[in-house]
Design a protein around this motif. Structure first.
Motif, PDB file in Angstrom:
ATOM      1  N   LYS A  20     140.980 -31.459   9.256  1.00 37.36           N
ATOM      2  CA  LYS A  20     142.101 -32.393   9.365  1.00 37.36           C
ATOM      3  C   LYS A  20     142.483 -32.535  10.828  1.00 37.36           C
ATOM      4  O   LYS A  20     142.804 -31.551  11.501  1.00 37.36           O
ATOM      5  CB  LYS A  20     143.309 -31.903   8.561  1.00 37.36           C
ATOM      6  N   ARG A  21     142.436 -33.778  11.306  1.00 41.09           N
ATOM      7  CA  ARG A  21     142.846 -34.080  12.674  1.00 41.09           C
ATOM      8  C   ARG A  21     144.061 -35.004  12.660  1.00 41.09           C
ATOM      9  O   ARG A  21     144.137 -35.937  11.866  1.00 41.09           O
ATOM     10  CB  ARG A  21     141.708 -34.753  13.450  1.00 41.09           C
ATOM     11  N   PHE A  22     144.990 -34.710  13.535  1.00 42.70           N
ATOM     12  CA  PHE A  22     146.135 -35.588  13.780  1.00 42.70           C
ATOM     13  C   PHE A  22     145.991 -36.102  15.210  1.00 42.70           C
ATOM     14  O   PHE A  22     146.375 -35.423  16.166  1.00 42.70           O
ATOM     15  CB  PHE A  22     147.455 -34.833  13.626  1.00 42.70           C
ATOM     16  N   GLY A  23     145.391 -37.290  15.356  1.00 48.32           N
ATOM     17  CA  GLY A  23     145.097 -37.769  16.694  1.00 48.32           C
ATOM     18  C   GLY A  23     144.108 -36.842  17.369  1.00 48.32           C
ATOM     19  O   GLY A  23     143.023 -36.565  16.855  1.00 48.32           O
ATOM     20  N   GLY A  24     144.501 -36.293  18.519  1.00 49.57           N
ATOM     21  CA  GLY A  24     143.619 -35.382  19.238  1.00 49.57           C
ATOM     22  C   GLY A  24     143.784 -33.935  18.833  1.00 49.57           C
ATOM     23  O   GLY A  24     143.080 -33.057  19.358  1.00 49.57           O
ATOM     24  N   LEU A  25     144.681 -33.646  17.895  1.00 49.09           N
ATOM     25  CA  LEU A  25     144.921 -32.282  17.457  1.00 49.09           C
ATOM     26  C   LEU A  25     144.146 -31.988  16.182  1.00 49.09           C
ATOM     27  O   LEU A  25     144.259 -32.715  15.195  1.00 49.09           O
ATOM     28  CB  LEU A  25     146.420 -32.065  17.202  1.00 49.09           C
ATOM     29  N   THR A  26     143.354 -30.925  16.203  1.00 51.88           N
ATOM     30  CA  THR A  26     142.640 -30.482  15.006  1.00 51.88           C
ATOM     31  C   THR A  26     143.433 -29.359  14.369  1.00 51.88           C
ATOM     32  O   THR A  26     143.486 -28.243  14.894  1.00 51.88           O
ATOM     33  CB  THR A  26     141.218 -30.001  15.357  1.00 51.88           C
TER      34      THR A  26
END
Length: 260
Positions: free
Chosen positions: A12-18
């Motif tokens: 699961k990625r939120f934009g550039g955050l994994t």
């Protein structure tokens, strides 16, 4: 034994955050499996992905061999994979028994209009739900508080009510979100006993996220450890307690924090 629940390469990625990266593990039928990790490790995100409250970026979750990831959450619950919440599903102005009855409506045969009009099917559902609620109250030993308003309950009883609400949906797999949070030792041990009875007497498979490490070590058949969004260990409580990667992940805490 074929796993009842399979987490396969879930990311699961939120934009550039994994938040979760390529996590895989199986849950056997009748098992109590705990997911642990330091604060911010990605445990809550993983729980939401399993219950389909969040969509995966990649990977999948299978229940009895069927993909449930990215379905509507209520569809996943109807299939038998039910996530409990800490307090958000509790109606504080209702009694304990009324809360449990309301939770049964995921299983309604009558339509919403049918309940409004009081059809025969709606009346039959209400009778069934009342009897089931009484059975759950007896099973969890909540007879003394059945008519108490939820707003008046202490923390331990609120957690028990949350479990009762989950049971009302007739789960096959129950996902417990921090079931021991905010409890004293006696309340925690009582809840540990209830979770075990849920598995032993009702045949419910349990997956839980929890910070109380002594309770986790006491209740779990197996444990999955995640850190910075990745699985770093999986095994029995004894194996986890001696795992160097787990000890390193918890550095800054005493060994006692992971039950050693």
């Amino acid at each position: 034994m074929t796993p009842i629940l399979q987490v396969r390469g879930v990311t699961k990625r939120f934009g550039g955050l994994t938040a979760n990266n390529d996590i895989s593990f199986d849950v056997a039928e009748g098992e109590i499996l705990s997911v642990i990790g330091p604060n911010g490790a990605g445990k809550s995100t993983l729980f939401k992905l399993i219950a389909s409250f969040l969509k995966t970026t990649s990977g999948e979750v299978l229940f009895r061999g069927n993909r449930i990831s990215n379905l509507a959450p209520h569809k996943v619950a109807q299939m038998g994979v039910v996530r409990t919440f800490q307090e958000t599903t509790i109606f504080r102005s209702m009694t304990v028994r009324e809360n449990i009855i309301v939770a049964h409506h995921l299983r309604s045969k009558a339509s919403l209009l049918g309940f409004f009009l009081g059809t025969a099917q709606a009346r039959a559902d209400e009778t069934e739900f009342g009897a089931s609620a009484d059975d759950i109250i007896e099973f969890l030993g909540m007879e003394a508080i059945r008519d108490e308003l939820a707003s008046n309950l202490p923390q331990g009883h609120l957690r028990a009510l949350g479990m009762a609400i989950g049971l009302a949906t007739n789960p096959t797999v129950l996902l417990l979100d921090e079931p021991f949070a905010g409890m004293n030792h006696d309340e925690t041990m009582r809840m540990v006993s209830l979770v075990r009875r849920l598995r032993d007497e009702r045949g419910v498979t349990v997956l839980l996220v929890e910070h109380d490490m002594p309770a986790v070590m006491k209740i779990s058949d197996r444990i999955v450890v995640i850190n910075f969004g990745e699985k770093i260990a999986e095994g029995t409580p004894a194996e986890i307690q001696s795992n160097e990667k787990v000890i390193e992940a918890y550095l800054g805490s005493e060994d006692a924090a992971i039950g050693m």
